[in-house]
Design a protein around this motif. Sequence first.
Motif, mmCIF file in Angstrom:
data_model
loop_
_atom_site.group_PDB
_atom_site.id
_atom_site.type_symbol
_atom_site.label_atom_id
_atom_site.label_comp_id
_atom_site.label_asym_id
_atom_site.label_seq_id
_atom_site.Cartn_x
_atom_site.Cartn_y
_atom_site.Cartn_z
ATOM 1 N N ASP A 1 1.075 -1.075 0.057
ATOM 2 C CA ASP A 1 0.178 0.124 0.143
ATOM 3 C C ASP A 1 0.918 1.600 0.384
ATOM 4 N N ALA A 2 2.011 0.941 1.080
ATOM 5 C CA ALA A 2 2.799 2.225 0.567
ATOM 6 C C ALA A 2 3.699 2.581 -0.781
ATOM 7 N N ALA A 3 3.738 2.198 -1.916
ATOM 8 C CA ALA A 3 4.255 2.122 -2.944
ATOM 9 C C ALA A 3 3.157 3.233 -3.371
ATOM 10 N N HIS A 4 2.231 2.912 -3.800
ATOM 11 C CA HIS A 4 1.211 3.990 -4.226
ATOM 12 C C HIS A 4 1.374 5.303 -3.583
ATOM 13 N N ASN A 5 2.233 5.340 -2.692
ATOM 14 C CA ASN A 5 2.731 7.151 -2.583
ATOM 15 C C ASN A 5 3.475 7.612 -3.026
ATOM 16 N N GLU A 6 4.056 7.839 -4.110
ATOM 17 C CA GLU A 6 4.432 8.851 -5.084
ATOM 18 C C GLU A 6 6.128 9.365 -4.265
ATOM 19 N N GLU A 7 5.103 10.371 -3.356
ATOM 20 C CA GLU A 7 6.528 11.315 -2.490
ATOM 21 C C GLU A 7 7.656 10.845 -1.976
ATOM 22 N N PHE A 8 6.638 9.288 -1.169
ATOM 23 C CA PHE A 8 6.903 8.092 -0.269
ATOM 24 C C PHE A 8 8.030 7.349 -0.861
ATOM 25 N N VAL A 9 7.672 6.838 -2.055
ATOM 26 C CA VAL A 9 8.458 6.136 -2.421
ATOM 27 C C VAL A 9 9.702 7.042 -3.055
ATOM 28 N N ALA A 10 9.604 8.468 -4.109
ATOM 29 C CA ALA A 10 11.032 9.172 -3.965
ATOM 30 C C ALA A 10 11.309 9.694 -2.433
ATOM 31 N N THR A 11 10.823 9.532 -2.066
ATOM 32 C CA THR A 11 11.469 9.780 -0.090
ATOM 33 C C THR A 11 12.821 8.715 -0.093
ATOM 34 N N LEU A 12 12.575 7.576 -0.112
ATOM 35 C CA LEU A 12 13.013 6.275 -0.058
ATOM 36 C C LEU A 12 14.251 6.371 -1.351
ATOM 37 N N ALA A 13 14.420 6.562 -2.400
ATOM 38 C CA ALA A 13 15.102 6.457 -3.092
ATOM 39 C C ALA A 13 16.371 7.239 -3.023
ATOM 40 N N ARG A 14 15.289 8.390 -2.721
ATOM 41 C CA ARG A 14 16.820 9.995 -2.278
ATOM 42 C C ARG A 14 17.106 9.376 -0.996
ATOM 43 N N SER A 15 16.899 8.750 -0.511
ATOM 44 C CA SER A 15 17.397 8.503 0.624
ATOM 45 C C SER A 15 18.595 7.094 0.521
ATOM 46 N N GLY A 16 18.772 6.241 0.023
ATOM 47 C CA GLY A 16 19.237 5.357 -0.035
ATOM 48 C C GLY A 16 18.955 4.099 -0.453
ATOM 49 N N CYS A 17 17.549 4.025 -0.746
ATOM 50 C CA CYS A 17 16.707 2.373 -0.962
ATOM 51 C C CYS A 17 17.564 2.625 -2.186
ATOM 52 N N ARG A 18 17.115 1.438 -1.908
ATOM 53 C CA ARG A 18 17.780 0.052 -3.805
ATOM 54 C C ARG A 18 16.872 -1.349 -4.060
ATOM 55 N N GLY A 19 15.860 -1.384 -2.665
ATOM 56 C CA GLY A 19 14.872 -2.573 -3.046
ATOM 57 C C GLY A 19 14.333 -3.074 -1.512
ATOM 58 N N VAL A 20 12.642 -3.349 -1.466
ATOM 59 C CA VAL A 20 11.792 -3.458 -0.761
ATOM 60 C C VAL A 20 11.454 -5.038 -1.113
ATOM 61 N N LEU A 21 11.509 -5.830 -0.002
ATOM 62 C CA LEU A 21 10.223 -6.681 0.067
ATOM 63 C C LEU A 21 9.020 -6.730 -0.282
ATOM 64 N N ILE A 22 8.362 -6.842 -0.791
ATOM 65 C CA ILE A 22 6.804 -7.116 -0.541
ATOM 66 C C ILE A 22 5.954 -7.902 -0.279
#
Length: 451
Positions: A242-263
């Motif tokens: 559900d969190a991946a529908h929030n584009e602003e949140f996903v963009a923040t994850l990417a800027r912080s260094g997130c490279r992958g998620v287990l879903i």
Amino acid sequence: MKVTFVHPSIGRRPGENYMRTWQMESLPIAALAHLTPDDVEIQFFDDRMEPIDFDAPTDLVAIPIETYTAKRAYQIASTYRAKGIPVVMGGFHATLMPDEVAQYAEAVVIGEAESAWADVIDDARHGTLKPVYKGYDRGSLDNVHFDRSVFKGKRYLPLGLVETGRGCRFPCEFCAIQAFFGQTHRRRPVDKIVAELEQIKHEKRLFFFVDDNFAGSIPKAQELAEAIAPVNIRWVTQMSVDAAHNEEFVATLARSGCRGVLIGFESLERDTLRAMGKKFNTMGGGYANALANLRKYGIRIYGTFIFGYGTETAETFENAYDFAMDNDFFLAAFNHLTPFPGTPLYKRLKDNGQLHYDAWWLNDAYSYNTLPFDTGGMSGEEITQRCVQARKKFYSIPGMMKRGFDKLNRGDFTMMRAFFLINYLHRQEVNKRHMLPFGDPNWSGELLKVA
């Protein structure tokens, strides 16, 4: 005083040395090591990758226990207890099945151990261990720290494990996490997480935030992501789709260094998701928008699928496999449904008379990859066979090559290198874990029960 920590393995295969050299560090051990007083000597054996020296002197043995490791944990405990050495057990299985665990240990810790460990150590010093210790119900995580020195000299995966929060607010029927934490989610203080990362960031190239659901609170997760961006690390985690529908949140994850998620996609069928208690997976128009956001911001996916709700056909497995391949998942898991004790799923199956045996984790007839219940639909044997087939295809050489050279998976050199290493290790595991017996069949002792 000397305390021995032991992390038990799932089991062994007769005539085969299943000591793996690519395990992840055991954070529960590191947390307890930090809480242990300085005047107490510590030793640690990881049964997954090294032999245990049962003759090494010790005054107390502490074993974290999960359902999959229960049988082996009881063997280890009995070996020590036969020598007159007291054993304390804690963890998920100890909390969800305390009466069972209490049969094989002098003391059981129920709940989170941080608030109870000081009492355990003090009572052990004085020879006054109590049968049960209860951690405070979902207390603050302000004082959670880890002593990683216990990992020195052991060949773990080059992956740094960090805990930023605990629990999950979703009521998935099959999940032991919601049973243990009561559908709550808590976050460690942001400043302490950042300080920990600053201290260890040069030790690993990739970090895994082991949270049950990193996005348990999206505002708090976004605050944390913004705070760790300056630390300049690559990291992966687990989160609900559900969190991946929030584009602003996903963009923040990417800027912080997130490279992958287990879903946990778990199913592509809405009725099955409803039965699982995962109706939230269907929000936001389904998976397509979430996947598009993750790909747009360069976040790779480890997708998991579960089979065994009685609605499966051959097409169900094929669709899940095609979905993972079409979206070039970094990793994928095709697993059968497992009724962990303490979960609503376990209670439902037991009440309906569908369990083949109550304590399947202790039954000699049970082995890894088999279903311990009647699904009401496709046979357990066929579900197992089709899960294994999906894994073999997904981790085949053509499957790895197709996914590995996807633009996203090869877009970062560190992650591309990790892709082929981790996929190769998963490829090996398909056969190594299939039908693996629980516990050590070569163990010749006797399970000792507390008098």
